[in-house]
Write an enzyme that holds these catalytic residues in place. Sequence first.
Site, PDB file in Angstrom:
ATOM      1  N   THR A   1      -5.122  -9.436  -0.397  1.00 57.63           N
ATOM      2  CA  THR A   1      -4.682  -8.454   0.855  1.00 57.63           C
ATOM      3  C   THR A   1      -5.263  -7.310   0.836  1.00 57.63           C
ATOM      4  O   THR A   1      -5.685  -6.775   2.330  1.00 57.63           O
ATOM      5  CB  THR A   1      -3.537  -9.040   0.751  1.00 57.63           C
ATOM      6  OG1 THR A   1      -2.394  -7.970  -0.436  1.00 57.63           O
ATOM      7  CG2 THR A   1      -2.554 -10.185   1.143  1.00 57.63           C
ATOM      8  N   THR A   2      -5.857  -6.450  -0.132  1.00 60.87           N
ATOM      9  CA  THR A   2      -6.012  -5.122   0.772  1.00 60.87           C
ATOM     10  C   THR A   2      -7.992  -5.276   0.826  1.00 60.87           C
ATOM     11  O   THR A   2      -8.956  -4.534   1.231  1.00 60.87           O
ATOM     12  CB  THR A   2      -6.287  -4.789  -1.026  1.00 60.87           C
ATOM     13  OG1 THR A   2      -4.954  -3.978  -0.944  1.00 60.87           O
ATOM     14  CG2 THR A   2      -6.896  -3.161  -0.747  1.00 60.87           C
TER      15      THR A   2
ATOM     16  N   TYR B   1       5.643 -15.197   6.775  1.00 63.37           N
ATOM     17  CA  TYR B   1       6.396 -15.793   7.623  1.00 63.37           C
ATOM     18  C   TYR B   1       7.124 -15.883   7.553  1.00 63.37           C
ATOM     19  O   TYR B   1       7.997 -16.600   8.212  1.00 63.37           O
ATOM     20  CB  TYR B   1       4.970 -15.240   9.048  1.00 63.37           C
ATOM     21  CG  TYR B   1       5.481 -15.362   9.806  1.00 63.37           C
ATOM     22  CD1 TYR B   1       6.045 -14.436  10.892  1.00 63.37           C
ATOM     23  CD2 TYR B   1       5.630 -16.678  10.377  1.00 63.37           C
ATOM     24  CE1 TYR B   1       6.878 -14.738  11.929  1.00 63.37           C
ATOM     25  CE2 TYR B   1       6.285 -17.189  12.096  1.00 63.37           C
ATOM     26  CZ  TYR B   1       6.467 -16.254  12.615  1.00 63.37           C
ATOM     27  OH  TYR B   1       7.220 -16.184  14.025  1.00 63.37           O
TER      28      TYR B   1
ATOM     29  N   TYR C   1       1.901 -13.449  -7.495  1.00 57.38           N
ATOM     30  CA  TYR C   1       1.655 -12.306  -6.416  1.00 57.38           C
ATOM     31  C   TYR C   1       3.841 -11.946  -5.271  1.00 57.38           C
ATOM     32  O   TYR C   1       3.445 -12.910  -4.322  1.00 57.38           O
ATOM     33  CB  TYR C   1       0.692 -11.914  -5.789  1.00 57.38           C
ATOM     34  CG  TYR C   1       0.568 -10.732  -4.749  1.00 57.38           C
ATOM     35  CD1 TYR C   1       1.089  -9.391  -4.643  1.00 57.38           C
ATOM     36  CD2 TYR C   1      -0.263 -10.460  -3.527  1.00 57.38           C
ATOM     37  CE1 TYR C   1       1.328  -8.449  -3.805  1.00 57.38           C
ATOM     38  CE2 TYR C   1      -0.508  -9.556  -3.217  1.00 57.38           C
ATOM     39  CZ  TYR C   1      -0.157  -8.487  -3.314  1.00 57.38           C
ATOM     40  OH  TYR C   1      -0.143  -7.239  -3.026  1.00 57.38           O
TER      41      TYR C   1
ATOM     42  N   ARG D   1       5.864  -6.988   2.438  1.00 61.60           N
ATOM     43  CA  ARG D   1       4.653  -7.470   3.685  1.00 61.60           C
ATOM     44  C   ARG D   1       4.897  -8.967   3.502  1.00 61.60           C
ATOM     45  O   ARG D   1       4.280  -9.283   4.878  1.00 61.60           O
ATOM     46  CB  ARG D   1       2.898  -7.618   2.562  1.00 61.60           C
ATOM     47  CG  ARG D   1       2.596  -6.097   2.809  1.00 61.60           C
ATOM     48  CD  ARG D   1       2.620  -5.386   3.959  1.00 61.60           C
ATOM     49  NE  ARG D   1       1.423  -5.372   4.449  1.00 61.60           N
ATOM     50  CZ  ARG D   1       0.393  -4.540   4.477  1.00 61.60           C
ATOM     51  NH1 ARG D   1      -0.146  -3.707   3.760  1.00 61.60           N
ATOM     52  NH2 ARG D   1      -1.642  -5.216   5.282  1.00 61.60           N
TER      53      ARG D   1
ATOM     54  N   LYS E   1       1.506 -10.636 -10.442  1.00 61.29           N
ATOM     55  CA  LYS E   1       1.655  -9.189  -9.731  1.00 61.29           C
ATOM     56  C   LYS E   1       3.201  -9.047  -9.287  1.00 61.29           C
ATOM     57  O   LYS E   1       2.979  -9.328  -8.210  1.00 61.29           O
ATOM     58  CB  LYS E   1       0.533  -9.198  -9.147  1.00 61.29           C
ATOM     59  CG  LYS E   1       0.800  -7.614  -7.923  1.00 61.29           C
ATOM     60  CD  LYS E   1      -1.188  -7.885  -7.023  1.00 61.29           C
ATOM     61  CE  LYS E   1      -1.177  -6.457  -6.358  1.00 61.29           C
ATOM     62  NZ  LYS E   1      -2.097  -6.569  -5.612  1.00 61.29           N
TER      63      LYS E   1
ATOM     64  N   ILE F   1      -2.818  -3.848 -10.467  1.00 61.95           N
ATOM     65  CA  ILE F   1      -3.621  -4.051  -9.339  1.00 61.95           C
ATOM     66  C   ILE F   1      -3.706  -2.832  -8.427  1.00 61.95           C
ATOM     67  O   ILE F   1      -2.475  -3.373  -7.728  1.00 61.95           O
ATOM     68  CB  ILE F   1      -3.499  -5.421  -9.351  1.00 61.95           C
ATOM     69  CG1 ILE F   1      -3.514  -6.785  -9.919  1.00 61.95           C
ATOM     70  CG2 ILE F   1      -4.171  -5.898  -7.878  1.00 61.95           C
ATOM     71  CD1 ILE F   1      -3.440  -7.657  -9.940  1.00 61.95           C
TER      72      ILE F   1
END
Length: 292
Positions: A44-45, A107, A133, A138, A161, A203
Amino acid sequence: MFTGSIVALITPMNKSGGICHSSLKNLIDYHVLNKTTAIVSIGTTGESATLSQEEHIKVVMLTLEIANQRIPIIAGTGANATTEAIALTKRFEKSGIAACLSVTPYYNKPTQEGLYQHFKAISENTDLPQILYNVPSRTGCDLLPSTISRLSQFKNIIGIKEASGDLSRINQIKKIVKNNFLLISGDDATALDFIQLGGQGVISVTANIAAKEMTKMCSYALKGDFKNARYINERLSLLHEALFIESNPIPIKWLAKKMGLIQNDTLRLPMTPISSAGKVQLEKALQYANFQ
């Protein structure tokens, strides 16, 4: 290869929004030099949400090519549609990637049973190692310890994660998963405490610009030398916080450009450039870290 400081790598772009190959090479060389233990490509980063699937695959494969087996590459393969996550995962089979990082579906807010079935289906359709993850802030859903325990029974689901920010989760998870199941922090600000409580690493967003420091901090912590680990972490503490004053990866890209690691801090809409106030706060955090 899945312990210590693992970088959630930013995706460098040129001024027109295309992938900047030379900056990507510079970043990878920087992490090899500073002994980062692995790279997450297009997590996502890495702006997976604004890259097309074709671009996503292209950047992961380019990262593999540039790395040339000098550092393990973990591919981000999460999606909010199970079929899409499976297709993306299968695309990297026999590619040379070390593992997949699969974020919880965002979502659509699945139930715990839906999350279990999602990751079960991915696991059953690939031999690649899978790292779950969990980042509720988010995605809008929370992968609970009881569901993680069920998923840990699959041979190729090797760890998680965990970025809920709830440090009590570590002990809850450790009690109910198989012994070799990896617990990796997804929150730089609490990563040291996470390791001290039994985690194996982080991470990291911060590692994009402080690779040497994050490597040393994690190395000290994993050896039980928390005095030296906390000394480094205290210097980075303002940076850990400042990197999230605006949505990730807005701040980290601006700092990476400022430090000469990438040529441009280009983002794709709906992400917008860092504000003037944000720049001031990031400058202060960088000065406090004092590692230039």
